[in-house]
Structure formats: structure tokens, C-alpha cells
Scaffold this active site. Structure first.
Site, PDB file in Angstrom:
ATOM      1  N   ASN A 137       0.819  -1.216   0.000  1.00  0.00           N
ATOM      2  CA  ASN A 137       0.000   0.000   0.000  1.00  0.00           C
ATOM      3  C   ASN A 137       0.852   1.265   0.000  1.00  0.00           C
ATOM      4  OD1 ASN A 137      -2.139  -1.786   0.229  1.00  0.00           O
ATOM      5  ND2 ASN A 137      -2.452  -1.420   2.411  1.00  0.00           N
TER       6      ASN A 137
ATOM      7  N   GLN B 227       0.032  -1.891  13.546  1.00  0.00           N
ATOM      8  CA  GLN B 227      -0.599  -2.957  14.323  1.00  0.00           C
ATOM      9  C   GLN B 227       0.412  -3.934  14.903  1.00  0.00           C
ATOM     10  OE1 GLN B 227      -0.907  -2.400  11.019  1.00  0.00           O
ATOM     11  NE2 GLN B 227      -1.197  -4.306   9.860  1.00  0.00           N
TER      12      GLN B 227
ATOM     13  N   ASN C  82      -0.530   6.229  14.721  1.00  0.00           N
ATOM     14  CA  ASN C  82      -1.821   6.880  14.877  1.00  0.00           C
ATOM     15  C   ASN C  82      -2.021   7.205  16.350  1.00  0.00           C
ATOM     16  OD1 ASN C  82      -2.817   4.556  16.212  1.00  0.00           O
ATOM     17  ND2 ASN C  82      -3.756   3.733  14.341  1.00  0.00           N
TER      18      ASN C  82
ATOM     19  N   LEU D  40      -4.508  11.418  13.149  1.00  0.00           N
ATOM     20  CA  LEU D  40      -5.724  11.490  13.971  1.00  0.00           C
ATOM     21  C   LEU D  40      -6.979  11.264  13.142  1.00  0.00           C
ATOM     22  CD1 LEU D  40      -4.691  14.715  15.933  1.00  0.00           C
ATOM     23  CD2 LEU D  40      -4.406  12.346  16.688  1.00  0.00           C
ATOM     24  N   GLY D  41      -6.859  10.602  11.999  1.00  0.00           N
ATOM     25  CA  GLY D  41      -8.023  10.335  11.166  1.00  0.00           C
ATOM     26  C   GLY D  41      -8.660  11.615  10.660  1.00  0.00           C
TER      27      GLY D  41
ATOM     28  N   ASP E 111      -1.585   3.960   5.279  1.00  0.00           N
ATOM     29  CA  ASP E 111      -0.483   3.624   4.376  1.00  0.00           C
ATOM     30  C   ASP E 111      -0.341   4.665   3.257  1.00  0.00           C
ATOM     31  OD1 ASP E 111       0.101   1.301   5.803  1.00  0.00           O
ATOM     32  OD2 ASP E 111      -1.301   0.102   4.636  1.00  0.00           O
TER      33      ASP E 111
END
Length: 298
Positions: free
Chosen positions: A52, A168, A191, A220-221, A252
Site C-alpha cells: 500500500n 498494528q 496513529n 488522527l483520522g 499507508d
């Protein structure tokens, strides 16, 4: 200029749940959890962090060099990378295992539940980082535990400044290992949740981490991101997407943009702003590698 991308290549099976996980999972019954989700939408995509990130960087005009492992079913992925013009000389095809597989289920609020089979990724330490002409920057993205540890050491020994992007994979490492990663890295990207875990396990605040590297990025989205330099934080607003369809691979895409800016010596805030824009572009498309470079619709 090229970027060495150490991380996973995987097949993503992506399922869409039309309800909300929170409505199906009873907190008081978690000790006997037994749930089933009807997923009318299903598709299979090329994914994995290295794939990605490489896709995003290539879209921007960069030169990604993924270092990863594929299994006996990975020939189609290898051919896709070649078709995209992405170098594959550091990608190994292993006959004794399957390619890593992620099963990702997303609910109507864009919450996700993921099951992951590591497959060939668990043997990624068979690859070895060496100094290469033209490689200006690298990234240690989620991969096999042994591979992440060894590739970080090898990248530092080769004199390649790199981003530590545990993603992750962060729960695999204790405080000592994470402090070692930070000590070897030039930048750290996490994140918000990962950032909190990184601070807890290392015993360092975000300000303290940022003083040990050239920069700390905290995504932070929908709230954008934070850029930390030498103990000081700068908040950057998110770019507004055309629509929100699928968050898979947004982080990504952001990191691909980060590498593009770092390759060119941009200020960190400019790198992060491009990351916000590319993340907004990606979230409007289904799948981690199905968007094109058209900022007019992001």
C-alpha cells in the site's frame, strides 16, 4: 531517489457489515462472545503495508523499493507490482507458505474488525537490508517481528535514515525494544492509539520521543495529524474527502506521501499536509490500492 519499504505484502478480503458492531456485541457478555455478521459486500484486494505504501509513493512519482515476502500464491501480486512499475528485486517468493492474508470487516461507522494470517510475512527476516546507491530514505512498517527488529538494525548500519512505523505490530514489542527502535530511527509515525501505547511502553511522552528523532507524526483520522519536532507540537487539519467509503489503507497512503516529502527534504509539516490530502483521496475509494491521483475530487 528511492525509498526502501520494509513491510508486509498481503491479500485483503474486505467485507462490509451494514449494521454497527456496537449493536451486536453485548459488553456484559464478552466472556462468552459468540457473534455472526452478515456481510453482503465482499471483495479481494492487493494489500499489506509495504504494498500500500509503495502504491501511494509510486502514484506521486516516487521510486518505491518494497522489501517483503510472498507465498506460493503470490505470483499475481508480483506481476501486479511489475505492471505498476515497482521494483521487485527485494521481494522473495516462498513456496512453503501462503501469502499473508487479512480479513477485514467494516461496519457502517467505519469501525473495523480484522483477522490476520501472517503466512510468508513471518519469514520476512530472510531478506536483508544492504546499502544501495540511490536509496535516500526507508521505512520499517508492520512485518514479522524478527524482520522488524533485524531490518531496523540493518537499515541503521547501512546509513539509511528511516521512519519507524510500528502500526498494528506495536503490541509485539516491549518497552526496551521500542526504545531501541526509536533510538535507531530518524522519524516515528503512529496513529493516536498507537501513540498512546508507544508512550506507555517506553515511559516517554510524545515530546520526549520527538526530541530523540527528527520528527514524530501522530495521525488522527478525520481530525488531521500532529507533527512533533524537538518537543513542540503543530496541529494540521485534515483534508476534506469527497466522501467516506473505506478507511482501509488510509494510513499507508499517508505514509507513502510522507516518504515522498522526506525523499525531497521537505519541511515535516509539508510532508504531513500531503499525507492528509492523499489519505482523504484514498478514503473516498474502496480498497487500499484502487485510487488514482486526482486531488480535484478529494
Amino acid at each position: 531517489m528511492a525509498a526502501l519499504i520494509c513491510g508486509s505484502l498481503a491479500f485483503d478480503t474486505i467485507m462490509g457489515f451494514e449494521g454497527r458492531f456496537a449493536d451486536q456485541i453485548l459488553p456484559q457478555q464478552l466472556h462468552i462472545l459468540n457473534v455472526s455478521f452478515l456481510v453482503p459486500g465482499l471483495r479481494r484486494d492487493f494489500g499489506g503495508c509495504a504494498g500500500n505504501i509503495a502504491y501511494a509513493l509510486k502514484l506521486l512519482g516516487g521510486d518505491p523499493r518494497p522489501m517483503a515476502t510472498l507465498g506460493s500464491d503470490g505470483e499475481a501480486y508480483l506481476e501486479r507490482l511489475r505492471t505498476l512499475g515497482i521494483r521487485t528485486d527485494a521481494v522473495q517468493l516462498l513456496s512453503e507458505v501462503y501469502t499473508a492474508q487479512a480479513m477485514i470487516m467494516t461496519d457502517r461507522d467505519n469501525n473495523q474488525i480484522t483477522a490476520f494470517h501472517p503466512g510468508a510475512m513471518a519469514l520476512a527476516h530472510r531478506n536483508r537490508v544492504v546499502a544501495e546507491d540511490g536509496v535516500r530514505v526507508g521505512i520499517i512498517a508492520p512485518d514479522g517481528r524478527e524482520a522488524m527488529l533485524e531490518h531496523a538494525e540493518q537499515m541503521a548500519a547501512a546509513g539509511i535514515p528511516f521512519v519507524f512505523d510500528p502500526g498494528q505490530g506495536l503490541p509485539m514489542f516491549d518497552g526496551d525494544a521500542l526504545r531501541r527502535f526509536v533510538g535507531l530511527a530518524s522519524w516515528v509515525a503512529v496513529n493516536d492509539y498507537e501513540g498512546q501505547m508507544l508512550c506507555e511502553r517506553t515511559g516517554w511522552s510524545k515530546a520526549q520521543i520527538s526530541r530523540q528523532v527528527r520528527g514524530l507524526f501522530v495521525t488522527l483520522g478525520a481530525q488531521g495529524c500532529e507533527v512533533w519536532e524537538q518537543g513542540q507540537s503543530q496541529a494540521l487539519a485534515a483534508a476534506k474527502p469527497r466522501e467516506v467509503r473505506d478507511p482501509t489503507g488510509c494510513g499507508d497512503a499517508w505514509r507513502g506521501a510522507l516518504l515522498y516529502g522526506l525523499e525531497r527534504g521537505w519541511p515535516l509539516a509539508r510532508c504531513a499536509e500531503l499525507g492528509n490530502r492523499l489519505g482523504a483521496l484514498k478514503v473516498a475509494h474502496e480498497g487500499p490500492q484502487n485510487y488514482t491521483l486526482d486531488f480535484s475530487v478529494a
